[in-house]
Write a protein that holds these residues in place. Structure first.
Motif, mmCIF file in Angstrom:
data_model
loop_
_atom_site.group_PDB
_atom_site.id
_atom_site.type_symbol
_atom_site.label_atom_id
_atom_site.label_comp_id
_atom_site.label_asym_id
_atom_site.label_seq_id
_atom_site.Cartn_x
_atom_site.Cartn_y
_atom_site.Cartn_z
ATOM 1 N N UNK A 1 0.862 -1.186 0.000
ATOM 2 C CA UNK A 1 0.000 0.000 0.000
ATOM 3 C C UNK A 1 0.897 1.235 0.000
ATOM 4 N N UNK A 2 0.833 2.030 -1.072
ATOM 5 C CA UNK A 2 1.728 3.185 -1.176
ATOM 6 C C UNK A 2 1.005 4.517 -1.037
ATOM 7 N N UNK A 3 -0.225 4.497 -0.554
ATOM 8 C CA UNK A 3 -0.993 5.713 -0.329
ATOM 9 C C UNK A 3 -1.933 5.449 0.834
ATOM 10 N N UNK A 4 -2.749 6.429 1.172
ATOM 11 C CA UNK A 4 -3.716 6.239 2.254
ATOM 12 C C UNK A 4 -4.551 4.997 1.948
ATOM 13 N N UNK A 5 -4.605 4.034 2.882
ATOM 14 C CA UNK A 5 -5.352 2.807 2.595
ATOM 15 C C UNK A 5 -6.856 3.062 2.464
ATOM 16 N N UNK A 6 -7.466 2.271 1.612
ATOM 17 C CA UNK A 6 -8.915 2.341 1.452
ATOM 18 C C UNK A 6 -9.576 1.760 2.697
ATOM 19 N N UNK A 7 -10.861 1.950 2.808
ATOM 20 C CA UNK A 7 -11.610 1.392 3.931
ATOM 21 C C UNK A 7 -11.435 -0.122 3.993
ATOM 22 N N UNK A 8 -11.502 -0.773 2.854
ATOM 23 C CA UNK A 8 -11.342 -2.229 2.806
ATOM 24 C C UNK A 8 -9.933 -2.641 3.250
ATOM 25 N N UNK A 9 -8.920 -1.932 2.788
ATOM 26 C CA UNK A 9 -7.545 -2.242 3.177
ATOM 27 C C UNK A 9 -7.337 -2.003 4.670
ATOM 28 N N UNK A 10 -7.931 -0.950 5.212
ATOM 29 C CA UNK A 10 -7.815 -0.690 6.648
ATOM 30 C C UNK A 10 -8.416 -1.829 7.451
ATOM 31 N N UNK A 11 -9.564 -2.312 7.021
ATOM 32 C CA UNK A 11 -10.213 -3.434 7.712
ATOM 33 C C UNK A 11 -9.343 -4.680 7.668
ATOM 34 N N UNK A 12 -8.739 -4.940 6.516
ATOM 35 C CA UNK A 12 -7.889 -6.122 6.377
ATOM 36 C C UNK A 12 -6.631 -6.010 7.229
ATOM 37 N N UNK A 13 -6.000 -4.826 7.255
ATOM 38 C CA UNK A 13 -4.806 -4.635 8.078
ATOM 39 C C UNK A 13 -5.148 -4.753 9.567
ATOM 40 N N UNK A 14 -6.287 -4.211 9.961
ATOM 41 C CA UNK A 14 -6.708 -4.311 11.361
ATOM 42 C C UNK A 14 -6.971 -5.764 11.743
ATOM 43 N N UNK A 15 -7.562 -6.537 10.838
ATOM 44 C CA UNK A 15 -7.840 -7.950 11.111
ATOM 45 C C UNK A 15 -6.543 -8.739 11.299
ATOM 46 N N UNK A 16 -5.481 -8.302 10.656
ATOM 47 C CA UNK A 16 -4.188 -8.978 10.783
ATOM 48 C C UNK A 16 -3.510 -8.678 12.117
ATOM 49 N N UNK A 17 -3.954 -7.644 12.821
ATOM 50 C CA UNK A 17 -3.365 -7.269 14.101
ATOM 51 C C UNK A 17 -3.924 -8.195 15.170
ATOM 52 N N UNK A 18 -3.107 -9.128 15.627
ATOM 53 C CA UNK A 18 -3.565 -10.139 16.578
ATOM 54 C C UNK A 18 -3.270 -9.765 18.036
ATOM 55 N N UNK A 19 -2.785 -8.556 18.264
ATOM 56 C CA UNK A 19 -2.551 -8.128 19.641
ATOM 57 C C UNK A 19 -3.883 -7.990 20.376
ATOM 58 N N UNK A 20 -3.831 -7.964 21.684
ATOM 59 C CA UNK A 20 -5.018 -7.951 22.531
ATOM 60 C C UNK A 20 -5.928 -6.760 22.219
ATOM 61 N N UNK A 21 -7.170 -7.043 21.904
ATOM 62 C CA UNK A 21 -8.144 -5.999 21.591
ATOM 63 C C UNK A 21 -8.497 -5.138 22.803
ATOM 64 N N UNK A 22 -8.136 -5.576 24.003
ATOM 65 C CA UNK A 22 -8.414 -4.789 25.210
ATOM 66 C C UNK A 22 -7.313 -3.783 25.527
ATOM 67 N N UNK A 23 -6.156 -3.859 24.835
ATOM 68 C CA UNK A 23 -5.079 -2.894 25.056
ATOM 69 C C UNK A 23 -5.542 -1.503 24.668
ATOM 70 N N UNK A 24 -5.007 -0.493 25.357
ATOM 71 C CA UNK A 24 -5.333 0.899 25.067
ATOM 72 C C UNK A 24 -4.441 1.414 23.943
ATOM 73 N N UNK A 25 -5.033 2.133 23.012
ATOM 74 C CA UNK A 25 -4.331 2.777 21.900
ATOM 75 C C UNK A 25 -4.859 4.200 21.781
ATOM 76 N N UNK A 26 -4.219 5.004 20.953
ATOM 77 C CA UNK A 26 -4.664 6.385 20.742
ATOM 78 C C UNK A 26 -5.073 6.561 19.287
ATOM 79 N N UNK A 27 -6.084 7.368 19.081
ATOM 80 C CA UNK A 27 -6.556 7.652 17.731
ATOM 81 C C UNK A 27 -7.214 9.026 17.723
ATOM 82 N N UNK A 28 -7.395 9.573 16.534
ATOM 83 C CA UNK A 28 -8.172 10.802 16.442
ATOM 84 C C UNK A 28 -9.642 10.422 16.512
ATOM 85 N N UNK A 29 -10.466 11.290 17.063
ATOM 86 C CA UNK A 29 -11.896 10.991 17.124
ATOM 87 C C UNK A 29 -12.458 10.811 15.709
ATOM 88 N N UNK A 30 -13.440 9.960 15.567
ATOM 89 C CA UNK A 30 -14.092 9.805 14.259
ATOM 90 C C UNK A 30 -14.652 11.138 13.811
#
Length: 91
Positions: free
Chosen positions: A7-36
Motif C-alpha cells: 500500500x503506497x498511499x492512504x489505505x482504502x476502507x477495505x484495506x484498513x479493515x484487512x490490516x486491522x484484522x491482521x493485528x492479533x494483539x489484545x483488543x483490550x489494550x489501550x491505543x490512541x486515535x483521532x476521534x471519528x
C-alpha cells in the motif's frame, strides 16, 4: 490479503479493515486515535508506550483520544505503520 508494503498511499476502507484484522494483539489494550470525523482525517490507531505517550509521536496536530484496540478496529482504524516499525526496531 494486502500487507502494508503493498500500500503506497492512504489505505482504502477495505484495506484498513484487512490490516486491522491482521493485528492479533489484545483488543483490550489501550491505543490512541483521532476521534471519528476529526478534521485531520486520521485513519490509524497508535500504540502507547509505558508512559501513555504515542510511540511514533502522532501524525497530526489533532486531538487524540484513548480507546481499546478493538474499538479502534470497529471504527475503521488501522494499525499505525510507523508505531509498528519503531516497536520492531526496539525488539
Amino acid at each position: 490479503m494486502p500487507t502494508r508494503e503493498h500500500i503506497d498511499q492512504k489505505p482504502t476502507s477495505e484495506q484498513r479493515s484487512e490490516l486491522a484484522a491482521q493485528d492479533t494483539r489484545d483488543d483490550d489494550d489501550r491505543v490512541a486515535t483521532t476521534p471519528n470525523g476529526a478534521y485531520t482525517g486520521g485513519y490509524a490507531y497508535h500504540e502507547l508506550d509505558g508512559d501513555g505517550e504515542i510511540v511514533c509521536g502522532g501524525h497530526s496536530e489533532g486531538h487524540f483520544v484513548e480507546v481499546t484496540r478493538g474499538e479502534a478496529k470497529r471504527t475503521g482504524k488501522t494499525p499505525c505503520g510507523k508505531c509498528e516499525w519503531i516497536l520492531e526496531l526496539k525488539r
